[in-house]
Design a protein around this motif. Structure first.
Motif, PDB file in Angstrom:
ATOM      1  N   LEU A 243      40.004  31.288  16.757  1.00 35.71           N
ATOM      2  CA  LEU A 243      38.813  30.992  15.960  1.00 35.71           C
ATOM      3  C   LEU A 243      37.424  31.209  16.607  1.00 35.71           C
ATOM      4  O   LEU A 243      37.234  30.883  17.845  1.00 35.71           O
ATOM      5  CB  LEU A 243      38.785  29.508  15.684  1.00 35.71           C
ATOM      6  CG  LEU A 243      40.024  29.175  14.947  1.00 35.71           C
ATOM      7  CD1 LEU A 243      39.859  27.514  14.877  1.00 35.71           C
ATOM      8  CD2 LEU A 243      40.058  29.896  13.557  1.00 35.71           C
ATOM      9  N   ASN A 244      36.708  32.152  16.079  1.00 35.17           N
ATOM     10  CA  ASN A 244      35.472  32.351  16.504  1.00 35.17           C
ATOM     11  C   ASN A 244      34.256  31.270  16.454  1.00 35.17           C
ATOM     12  O   ASN A 244      34.104  30.746  15.280  1.00 35.17           O
ATOM     13  CB  ASN A 244      34.610  33.751  15.496  1.00 35.17           C
ATOM     14  CG  ASN A 244      33.440  34.052  16.399  1.00 35.17           C
ATOM     15  OD1 ASN A 244      32.787  33.470  17.120  1.00 35.17           O
ATOM     16  ND2 ASN A 244      33.150  35.368  16.133  1.00 35.17           N
ATOM     17  N   PRO A 245      33.758  30.699  17.448  1.00 34.48           N
ATOM     18  CA  PRO A 245      33.028  29.510  17.308  1.00 34.48           C
ATOM     19  C   PRO A 245      31.801  29.552  16.541  1.00 34.48           C
ATOM     20  O   PRO A 245      30.992  28.350  16.475  1.00 34.48           O
ATOM     21  CB  PRO A 245      32.802  29.161  18.980  1.00 34.48           C
ATOM     22  CG  PRO A 245      32.870  30.347  19.530  1.00 34.48           C
ATOM     23  CD  PRO A 245      33.915  31.066  18.931  1.00 34.48           C
ATOM     24  N   ILE A 246      31.400  30.631  16.436  1.00 35.53           N
ATOM     25  CA  ILE A 246      29.856  30.935  15.460  1.00 35.53           C
ATOM     26  C   ILE A 246      30.197  31.080  14.005  1.00 35.53           C
ATOM     27  O   ILE A 246      29.148  31.178  13.322  1.00 35.53           O
ATOM     28  CB  ILE A 246      29.154  31.957  15.824  1.00 35.53           C
ATOM     29  CG1 ILE A 246      29.649  33.288  15.856  1.00 35.53           C
ATOM     30  CG2 ILE A 246      28.540  31.687  17.467  1.00 35.53           C
ATOM     31  CD1 ILE A 246      28.842  34.550  15.926  1.00 35.53           C
ATOM     32  N   PHE A 247      31.417  30.827  13.554  1.00 29.35           N
ATOM     33  CA  PHE A 247      31.603  31.166  12.139  1.00 29.35           C
ATOM     34  C   PHE A 247      32.083  29.527  11.483  1.00 29.35           C
ATOM     35  O   PHE A 247      32.793  28.975  12.449  1.00 29.35           O
ATOM     36  CB  PHE A 247      32.446  32.152  11.773  1.00 29.35           C
ATOM     37  CG  PHE A 247      31.652  33.447  11.918  1.00 29.35           C
ATOM     38  CD1 PHE A 247      30.512  33.786  11.431  1.00 29.35           C
ATOM     39  CD2 PHE A 247      32.360  34.516  12.698  1.00 29.35           C
ATOM     40  CE1 PHE A 247      29.746  34.956  11.657  1.00 29.35           C
ATOM     41  CE2 PHE A 247      31.642  35.463  12.863  1.00 29.35           C
ATOM     42  CZ  PHE A 247      30.490  35.965  12.356  1.00 29.35           C
TER      43      PHE A 247
ATOM     44  N   GLU B  89      37.949  34.805   4.785  1.00 24.04           N
ATOM     45  CA  GLU B  89      37.758  36.125   5.526  1.00 24.04           C
ATOM     46  C   GLU B  89      39.018  36.775   4.991  1.00 24.04           C
ATOM     47  O   GLU B  89      39.146  38.046   4.557  1.00 24.04           O
ATOM     48  CB  GLU B  89      37.408  36.041   6.700  1.00 24.04           C
ATOM     49  CG  GLU B  89      37.003  37.461   7.542  1.00 24.04           C
ATOM     50  CD  GLU B  89      36.423  37.362   8.805  1.00 24.04           C
ATOM     51  OE1 GLU B  89      37.302  36.567   9.619  1.00 24.04           O
ATOM     52  OE2 GLU B  89      35.704  38.343   9.431  1.00 24.04           O
TER      53      GLU B  89
ATOM     54  N   GLU C  28      34.583  18.976   3.449  1.00 26.12           N
ATOM     55  CA  GLU C  28      33.407  18.991   4.214  1.00 26.12           C
ATOM     56  C   GLU C  28      34.144  19.835   5.651  1.00 26.12           C
ATOM     57  O   GLU C  28      33.235  20.416   6.285  1.00 26.12           O
ATOM     58  CB  GLU C  28      33.653  17.254   4.994  1.00 26.12           C
ATOM     59  CG  GLU C  28      32.873  16.455   3.912  1.00 26.12           C
ATOM     60  CD  GLU C  28      31.330  16.812   3.402  1.00 26.12           C
ATOM     61  OE1 GLU C  28      30.531  17.088   4.412  1.00 26.12           O
ATOM     62  OE2 GLU C  28      31.252  16.924   2.395  1.00 26.12           O
TER      63      GLU C  28
ATOM     64  N   LYS D 240      33.013  23.443   6.058  1.00 33.82           N
ATOM     65  CA  LYS D 240      31.598  23.617   6.348  1.00 33.82           C
ATOM     66  C   LYS D 240      31.267  23.294   7.841  1.00 33.82           C
ATOM     67  O   LYS D 240      30.200  23.437   8.648  1.00 33.82           O
ATOM     68  CB  LYS D 240      30.720  22.587   5.649  1.00 33.82           C
ATOM     69  CG  LYS D 240      30.501  22.833   4.240  1.00 33.82           C
ATOM     70  CD  LYS D 240      29.471  21.960   3.690  1.00 33.82           C
ATOM     71  CE  LYS D 240      29.466  22.001   2.182  1.00 33.82           C
ATOM     72  NZ  LYS D 240      29.131  20.545   1.612  1.00 33.82           N
ATOM     73  N   LEU D 241      32.572  22.883   8.661  1.00 34.13           N
ATOM     74  CA  LEU D 241      32.306  22.405   9.893  1.00 34.13           C
ATOM     75  C   LEU D 241      32.484  23.951  10.805  1.00 34.13           C
ATOM     76  O   LEU D 241      33.093  24.974  10.290  1.00 34.13           O
ATOM     77  CB  LEU D 241      33.370  21.411  10.561  1.00 34.13           C
ATOM     78  CG  LEU D 241      33.140  20.206   9.834  1.00 34.13           C
ATOM     79  CD1 LEU D 241      34.334  19.229  10.426  1.00 34.13           C
ATOM     80  CD2 LEU D 241      31.768  19.665  10.233  1.00 34.13           C
ATOM     81  N   TYR D 242      32.199  23.578  12.028  1.00 34.88           N
ATOM     82  CA  TYR D 242      32.436  24.844  13.157  1.00 34.88           C
ATOM     83  C   TYR D 242      33.649  24.414  13.897  1.00 34.88           C
ATOM     84  O   TYR D 242      33.971  23.065  14.109  1.00 34.88           O
ATOM     85  CB  TYR D 242      31.487  25.095  14.194  1.00 34.88           C
ATOM     86  CG  TYR D 242      29.982  25.738  13.059  1.00 34.88           C
ATOM     87  CD1 TYR D 242      29.970  26.983  13.236  1.00 34.88           C
ATOM     88  CD2 TYR D 242      29.166  24.909  12.814  1.00 34.88           C
ATOM     89  CE1 TYR D 242      29.154  27.632  12.582  1.00 34.88           C
ATOM     90  CE2 TYR D 242      28.204  25.798  11.828  1.00 34.88           C
ATOM     91  CZ  TYR D 242      28.231  26.930  12.129  1.00 34.88           C
ATOM     92  OH  TYR D 242      27.108  27.590  11.549  1.00 34.88           O
TER      93      TYR D 242
ATOM     94  N   HIS E 110      34.267  23.934  16.918  1.00 37.89           N
ATOM     95  CA  HIS E 110      34.274  22.857  18.031  1.00 37.89           C
ATOM     96  C   HIS E 110      34.116  21.361  17.316  1.00 37.89           C
ATOM     97  O   HIS E 110      34.273  20.381  18.269  1.00 37.89           O
ATOM     98  CB  HIS E 110      33.018  23.098  18.999  1.00 37.89           C
ATOM     99  CG  HIS E 110      31.668  22.950  18.150  1.00 37.89           C
ATOM    100  ND1 HIS E 110      30.871  23.947  17.860  1.00 37.89           N
ATOM    101  CD2 HIS E 110      31.097  21.830  17.583  1.00 37.89           C
ATOM    102  CE1 HIS E 110      29.881  23.841  17.075  1.00 37.89           C
ATOM    103  NE2 HIS E 110      29.876  22.344  16.922  1.00 37.89           N
ATOM    104  N   ASN E 111      33.973  21.156  16.012  1.00 36.01           N
ATOM    105  CA  ASN E 111      33.679  19.995  15.525  1.00 36.01           C
ATOM    106  C   ASN E 111      35.157  19.429  15.161  1.00 36.01           C
ATOM    107  O   ASN E 111      35.536  18.201  14.988  1.00 36.01           O
ATOM    108  CB  ASN E 111      33.272  19.941  14.273  1.00 36.01           C
ATOM    109  CG  ASN E 111      31.752  20.252  14.349  1.00 36.01           C
ATOM    110  OD1 ASN E 111      31.310  21.423  13.688  1.00 36.01           O
ATOM    111  ND2 ASN E 111      31.041  19.715  15.053  1.00 36.01           N
TER     112      ASN E 111
ATOM    113  N   PRO F 116      25.740  24.186   6.870  1.00 38.84           N
ATOM    114  CA  PRO F 116      26.322  23.972   8.110  1.00 38.84           C
ATOM    115  C   PRO F 116      25.349  24.605   9.313  1.00 38.84           C
ATOM    116  O   PRO F 116      25.169  23.987  10.100  1.00 38.84           O
ATOM    117  CB  PRO F 116      27.564  24.736   8.212  1.00 38.84           C
ATOM    118  CG  PRO F 116      27.797  25.551   7.071  1.00 38.84           C
ATOM    119  CD  PRO F 116      26.769  24.844   5.948  1.00 38.84           C
TER     120      PRO F 116
ATOM    121  N   TYR G 213      40.359  36.476  18.339  1.00 34.53           N
ATOM    122  CA  TYR G 213      39.492  36.940  17.211  1.00 34.53           C
ATOM    123  C   TYR G 213      38.904  38.466  17.434  1.00 34.53           C
ATOM    124  O   TYR G 213      38.621  39.047  16.346  1.00 34.53           O
ATOM    125  CB  TYR G 213      38.495  35.987  16.852  1.00 34.53           C
ATOM    126  CG  TYR G 213      37.268  35.464  17.674  1.00 34.53           C
ATOM    127  CD1 TYR G 213      37.625  34.189  18.475  1.00 34.53           C
ATOM    128  CD2 TYR G 213      36.118  36.268  17.915  1.00 34.53           C
ATOM    129  CE1 TYR G 213      36.565  33.920  19.282  1.00 34.53           C
ATOM    130  CE2 TYR G 213      35.429  35.921  18.757  1.00 34.53           C
ATOM    131  CZ  TYR G 213      35.508  34.633  19.512  1.00 34.53           C
ATOM    132  OH  TYR G 213      34.610  34.202  20.462  1.00 34.53           O
TER     133      TYR G 213
END
Lengths: 385, 301
Positions: free
Chosen positions: A111-115, A123, A210, A213-215, A217-218, B6, B185
């Motif tokens: 998983l890419n942390p910025i999306f 995707e 919910e 909508k999280l990233y 790391h959440n 977000p 990824y």
């Protein structure tokens, strides 16, 4: 029974500094429609390379040398198999994540942390299912009272109809480059996001609206692994490859995920190739088991046969080294190490560690032979049942 | 809808994380004051010559600094240049030097580092050996050599520092990309047939840029010092240009006053020097705060 995939004599080599590593040496196996095939063995015996060869994602400097990988995309019809090794890369690109998909071992790097989670699941849908999504948006727009300004609604309908006919249309590509019209795919993305919410809801993630909508790391490790599974399942694959999907999760989550896979197999996907080194997992989930040693398949059988009646000395040694609940004696271990695959031993690759070895073992590699119903073994001195 | 987005939520968290830190508050307030001074320079100190606002006005040519008076609020420095005017317009110079140099060298450094780290192999080898060559040369000597080659002047100082400064960013960027480029990824997007440029822009750079950004912020202050040092040596801004480094240079003969009154010319050296220290301090505090806010390891503890 209908087959999903048939691997015939696949050889995969890695060209490294030390020499050529023969990671797979004529591996042949067949996965039936609707079954779970477990692949077990020590680290470095070629389990993951088998999976990656099927997907044709063997990493540099590896190369699939020869063999056939026949894939039956429509298991219900008895069609011809497609040899994946002969197909161009573009065909594989459409296949991966759609008909065949893979759950990776490490959710943190998958998983890419910025999306956001929602973006990463949708995707896959947007890549493989654009046509269907466009069509369903058109259907939605056709209904009255969709809350949109009527001329706008008509315009959007026209645009999505183009998308439903040909998702790669030149006009749509052009639209994506013009600042205001760029947002034409808003409804499409919304649709994909709604599908992803349904998907992770099915996987037992609480509060899916919910979570999308999280990233990454959440989320906790188990949740992340479920998200990775959701991505793999997004397009309802015919074959799901789970490469050590549960290895670094704690046992409770591992059990949850395995039960989930079992349940999903009933309704969503047709067959699973499960790669693991945990024999407990195999006993719990698989229908058939293949045991690998040093790049070769040494025993294939139904799951009961493997546990109750192992025929290959390596299989029985492997089973002997699993701790049991009421164990009194010392735990058995297999003497020696996995051979270096640059220079594998002559003949049977297991012979230096085998207690039943004779002269022939070190001279000629034993062929795979049928020893019982759906039970084949590659050994001259297979243990009698 | 908008409140729940977000990205906005993360931004809010980052902002709240930054503004919980007292040193960050000090840093940001100092920078805010400097920004106000820089923007409002024509109001705070109306220029004498409209066309050349950066040239400090001076009355007379006396080498002796004059103490603060009604006419010159902060006094004058050697050559009778007005210190107040120099400080106000020098703020603009400081921002220009710091931001332009860091911006320019960040672009080069990030691009070079990303290309080297992402492609690896022979490309990496060639680029990084070139960086090593640049790194092997002493920093100030190289800057001075460039200025001598390019000619004196503030623009050339900016160019000379930027041409050398990127080497640090390229190394840091490459290091953070080496771990990123082998993640699943990234492989997945390669398999999906996405172009290298797009992978770099969407997956690699956003994930690996934070260490470089933090270093860049911290460097804004030290670059102002370097530029001031060059002005001090007489290689930077032309005579009379509003530049803190030059103002310190002008006062270098008057650090200690005449016997009996050593503190007579305190304002000439202390005011420009002090402003410079505050400017550098502010950027360092901001850099620290950003590191705490962006570093995923300490971010949520």
């Amino acid at each position: 029974m209908a087959k999903v995939i048939e691997i015939k004599d696949v050889n995969t080599n890695f060209y490294t500094y030390e020499g050529i590593i023969k990671a797979l040496d004529s591996v042949s196996l067949t996965i039936d429609h609707g079954s779970t095939f477990g692949l077990v063995g020590e680290s470095g015996c070629g389990k993951s390379v088998t999976a990656r060869s099927i997907m044709r994602i063997v990493q540099e400097p590896g190369k699939i040398e020869s063999g056939k990988i026949l894939f039956y995309p429509d298991p219900n019809k008895n069609g011809e198999g497609v040899d994946l090794l002969q197909k161009p890369e573009s065909y594989m690109r459409d296949l991966r994540g759609d008909k065949i998909s893979m759950i990776f071992q490490e959710p943190n790097s998958a998983l890419n942390p910025i999306f956001t989670i929602g973006f990463q699941i949708s995707e896959s849908l947007l890549f493989h299912r654009k046509k269907e999504l466009c069509q369903s948006v058109v259907d939605d727009l056709g209904k009255t009272g969709n809350g949109l300004f009527i001329p706008l609604s008509a315009l959007l309908k026209k645009i999505y109809e183009i998308g439903a006919r040909n998702p790669e249309a030149l006009l749509l590509g052009l639209f994506s480059r013009i600042p205001i019209l760029k947002r034409w795919d808003r409804l499409l993305k919304k649709k994909a996001l709604n599908r992803s919410i349904e998907l992770i809801d099915d996987l037992g993630i609480p509060n899916p609206q919910e979570v999308v909508k999280l990233y990454p790391h959440n989320l906790s490790g188990g949740m992340k692994q479920r998200v990775v599974i959701a991505i793999a399942l997004a397009c309802h694959p015919v074959l799901l490859i789970a490469d050590e999907a549960t290895s670094n999760l704690d046992v409770t989550i591992q059990a949850q995920i395995l039960n989930l896979l079992k349940e999903l197999k009933k309704k969503e996907i047709s067959s699973v190739l499960l790669i693991t080194h945990d024999l407990g997992v195999v006993a719990h989930t698989c229908d058939r088991v293949g045991v690998m040693y040093a790049g070769q398949l040494c025993e294939v059988a139904d799951v009961r046969d493997i546990f109750e009646n192992p025929r290959h000395p390596y299989t029985s040694a492997l089973l002997g080294s699993v701790p049991k609940l009421l164990q009194k004696k010392t735990l058995q271990s297999i003497e020696g190490n996995v051979p270096n695959l640059v220079n594998p031993p002559e003949g049977c690759r297991f012979h230096p560690r085998c207690q039943y070895k004779t002269d022939i073992c070190s001279e000629k590699a034993p062929p795979m032979e049928e020893v019982g119903t759906n039970h084949s073994v590659a050994c001259y001195h297979h243990l009698s049942g | 809808m908008l409140n729940n987005h977000p990205k906005l939520k993360e931004l809010k968290f980052t902002a709240s994380r930054i503004f919980k830190d007292p040193s960050a508050i000090i840093g940001f307030s100092l920078i805010a004051v400097f920004i106000v001074i820089a923007i409002g320079a024509p109001y705070f100190a109306p220029p004498k010559w409209e066309s050349r606002p950066y040239i400090m006005p001076h009355k007379g040519f006396s080498r002796m600094p004059e103490p603060p008076s009604k006419e010159h609020i902060l006094g004058t420095t050697s050559g009778q240049y007005d210190i107040y005017y120099g400080i106000i317009w020098g703020t603009r110079t400081a921002f220009r030097v710091g931001l332009v140099v860091v911006g320019f060298s960040l672009v080069i450094g990030v691009a070079v580092g990303t290309i080297a780290g992402y492609f690896g192999g022979i490309v990496d080898e060639i680029i990084m050996r070139l960086v090593d060559v640049v790194l092997a040369l002493p920093y100030l000597v190289l800057v001075m050599a460039f200025i001598v080659a390019l000619g004196k002047g503030l623009d050339n100082v900016i160019l000379a520092i930027a041409v050398i400064q990127w080497r640090n960013y390229a190394r840091v960027m490459r290091a953070s990309i080496l771990t990123l480029r082998d993640l699943d990824y990234v492989h997945a997007s390669k398999l999906m047939g996405i172009s290298h440029l797009k992978i770099m822009l969407t997956h690699i750079i956003p994930n690996g840029i934070f260490p470089v950004l933090v270093i860049g912020f911290m460097d804004i202050g030290s670059i102002v010092i370097t530029a001031s040092f060059l002005s001090f040596l007489g290689l930077g801004a032309p005579l009379g240009y509003a530049d803190w480094g030059q103002m310190v240079a002008m006062a270098r003969d008057h650090i200690i006053g005449p016997p009996g009154n050593p503190m007579q010319y305190w304002h000439a050296i202390l005011i420009p020097g002090g402003v410079m220290i505050l400017f550098v301090l502010a950027w360092n505090l901001i850099g620290d705060a950003l590191r705490d806010a962006f570093d995923p390891k300490v971010r949520r503890t």
